[in-house]
Design a protein around this motif. Structure first.
Motif, mmCIF file in Angstrom:
data_model
loop_
_atom_site.group_PDB
_atom_site.id
_atom_site.type_symbol
_atom_site.label_atom_id
_atom_site.label_comp_id
_atom_site.label_asym_id
_atom_site.label_seq_id
_atom_site.Cartn_x
_atom_site.Cartn_y
_atom_site.Cartn_z
ATOM 1 N N VAL A 188 8.077 -122.972 20.980
ATOM 2 C CA VAL A 188 8.008 -121.524 21.127
ATOM 3 C C VAL A 188 8.567 -120.816 19.894
ATOM 4 O O VAL A 188 7.954 -119.887 19.351
ATOM 5 C CB VAL A 188 8.770 -121.076 22.389
ATOM 6 N N SER A 189 9.734 -121.255 19.437
ATOM 7 C CA SER A 189 10.421 -120.535 18.361
ATOM 8 C C SER A 189 9.728 -120.686 17.013
ATOM 9 O O SER A 189 9.831 -119.795 16.168
ATOM 10 C CB SER A 189 11.878 -120.996 18.257
ATOM 11 N N VAL A 190 8.997 -121.799 16.789
ATOM 12 C CA VAL A 190 8.333 -121.945 15.495
ATOM 13 C C VAL A 190 7.204 -120.926 15.359
ATOM 14 O O VAL A 190 6.938 -120.410 14.260
ATOM 15 C CB VAL A 190 7.814 -123.390 15.298
ATOM 16 N N GLY A 205 0.771 -118.138 28.937
ATOM 17 C CA GLY A 205 0.339 -119.523 28.801
ATOM 18 C C GLY A 205 0.690 -120.349 30.025
ATOM 19 O O GLY A 205 -0.128 -121.146 30.508
ATOM 20 N N ALA A 206 1.902 -120.148 30.555
ATOM 21 C CA ALA A 206 2.332 -120.900 31.730
ATOM 22 C C ALA A 206 1.524 -120.490 32.966
ATOM 23 O O ALA A 206 1.056 -121.355 33.728
ATOM 24 C CB ALA A 206 3.824 -120.677 31.968
ATOM 25 N N GLY A 217 -4.097 -117.374 22.581
ATOM 26 C CA GLY A 217 -3.701 -117.107 21.200
ATOM 27 C C GLY A 217 -4.676 -116.184 20.497
ATOM 28 O O GLY A 217 -4.285 -115.261 19.775
ATOM 29 N N ILE A 218 -5.977 -116.420 20.731
ATOM 30 C CA ILE A 218 -7.003 -115.589 20.087
ATOM 31 C C ILE A 218 -7.071 -114.202 20.726
ATOM 32 O O ILE A 218 -6.988 -113.184 20.033
ATOM 33 C CB ILE A 218 -8.376 -116.285 20.156
ATOM 34 N N SER A 257 0.841 -116.794 18.027
ATOM 35 C CA SER A 257 0.586 -116.527 19.440
ATOM 36 C C SER A 257 0.121 -117.794 20.157
ATOM 37 O O SER A 257 0.525 -118.066 21.294
ATOM 38 C CB SER A 257 -0.474 -115.429 19.589
ATOM 39 N N PHE A 258 -0.738 -118.567 19.495
ATOM 40 C CA PHE A 258 -1.194 -119.837 20.073
ATOM 41 C C PHE A 258 -0.023 -120.776 20.332
ATOM 42 O O PHE A 258 0.054 -121.420 21.388
ATOM 43 C CB PHE A 258 -2.204 -120.490 19.126
ATOM 44 N N LEU A 259 0.906 -120.859 19.394
ATOM 45 C CA LEU A 259 2.059 -121.751 19.567
ATOM 46 C C LEU A 259 2.936 -121.301 20.731
ATOM 47 O O LEU A 259 3.435 -122.124 21.506
ATOM 48 C CB LEU A 259 2.864 -121.819 18.272
ATOM 49 N N GLY A 260 3.129 -119.982 20.853
ATOM 50 C CA GLY A 260 3.901 -119.477 21.991
ATOM 51 C C GLY A 260 3.222 -119.786 23.307
ATOM 52 O O GLY A 260 3.861 -120.245 24.267
ATOM 53 N N ALA A 261 1.898 -119.563 23.375
ATOM 54 C CA ALA A 261 1.150 -119.849 24.596
ATOM 55 C C ALA A 261 1.090 -121.349 24.876
ATOM 56 O O ALA A 261 1.145 -121.778 26.035
ATOM 57 C CB ALA A 261 -0.272 -119.286 24.481
#
Length: 300
Positions: free
Chosen positions: A23-25, A48-49, A81-82, A207-211
């Motif tokens: 998430v943090s990256v 995402g969850a 993310g998109i 956003s993709f990484l967070g999701a």
């Protein structure tokens, strides 16, 4: 401390650090390029969850191949993310890049609150549980202790993400353009780099990484209101400790927070949150810019 407790702390800390890093990256990539602290990142994790849990419930009820669930997680994260990345960046942030950073933080915080209400409108207040993927991979005994392979696979996934980001930044044309924009936005634009496009693609990746963090964590938790608030606070702690805009900083910050939290949970549970904020406060006192903050260019 006996050896079994040490193994438990190290593995639990590593698993928790992997989830935090995921998430943090994404948060630190956006912060490093666009110089904004994106509070909506917590909502992206929550979306995402929720979306993944919902799709997994439908997927398994339909009786489709079990291991296809991992593809569902990936598709959910890419879709969010998109879609949300474009909506937030083009609809809100593009109008604020020249504003004071405090205004941007307040704007993203407001957007976060709106997205939290959207979550409630779509999914309500019920908890969603989709634990089937958690049981698919079985368990592994380490030091005569059972650990589920799904949680251990989070470590592998985070390592893969870290390598891809490193390679993308250091070995690709887009990565070199990204580093140029990080170093000097105005000069990059003057040299012909489409900064608007770079910003949009960066925000979509973040956003993709967070999701993805929320999607992969969904089978391991009870997906319910409030998970976005919890994760954004922890992600901020990681970014502050590691240094805003630093991928190695996000990695080290996640490891520090993950292992410290695991030690507190197993040895002194009442200190679980205190120890995280104590470390963050200590780093802010000793090195306010973070442990691995990238050097700021000096303009003459």
């Amino acid at each position: 401390m006996d050896s079994q407790l040490l193994v438990i702390i190290l593995i639990d800390g590593l698993v928790y650090a992997s989830y935090l890093f995921m998430v943090s990256v994404g948060l630190t990539v956006i912060c490093g390029v666009q110089k904004i602290l994106n509070v909506t990142h917590g909502a992206l994790y929550a979306f995402g969850a929720y979306l993944t849990a919902t799709l997994l419930i439908v997927y398994f009820e339909a009786g489709w191949p079990q291991f296809g669930a991992f593809f569902v997680m990936l598709v959910s994260a890419i879709f969010l993310g998109i879609v949300l990345g474009v909506i937030i960046e083009r609809g809100l942030l593009k109008h604020l890049y020249h504003e004071d950073e405090h205004i941007v933080v307040l704007a993203t915080f407001a957007a976060f609150l709106v997205l939290e209400d959207v979550l409630l409108l779509i999914w309500g207040t019920d908890a969603y549980i989709a634990a089937e993927p958690l049981m698919l991979l079985g368990q592994t005994d380490i030091a005569e202790l059972p650990f589920d392979n799904y949680s251990l696979s989070m470590v592998l996934l985070s390592a893969v993400v870290c390598v891809i980001l490193w390679y993308g930044l250091r070995r690709t044309t887009f990565g070199k353009m990204l580093l140029a924009v990080i170093y000097d936005r105005e000069l990059s634009q003057a040299m012909g780099i489409n900064v608007t496009k770079v910003f949009l693609l960066t925000f979509i990746v973040g956003s993709f990484l967070g999701a993805l963090g929320g999607a992969y964590q969904a089978p391991a938790i009870s997906v319910q209101p409030g998970i976005g608030v919890e994760v954004i606070v922890l992600a901020f702690a990681v970014v502050v400790i590691g240094g805003m805009g630093s991928i190695p900083g996000a990695l080290i910050g996640s490891l520090v927070v993950g292992i410290a939290r695991a030690a507190a949970v197993h040895m002194e549970p009442v200190l679980e949150l205190f120890v995280i904020y104590m470390i963050m406060a200590f780093v802010l006192i000793v090195r306010p810019q973070g442990l691995f903050a990238p050097a700021k260019p000096r303009k003459i």
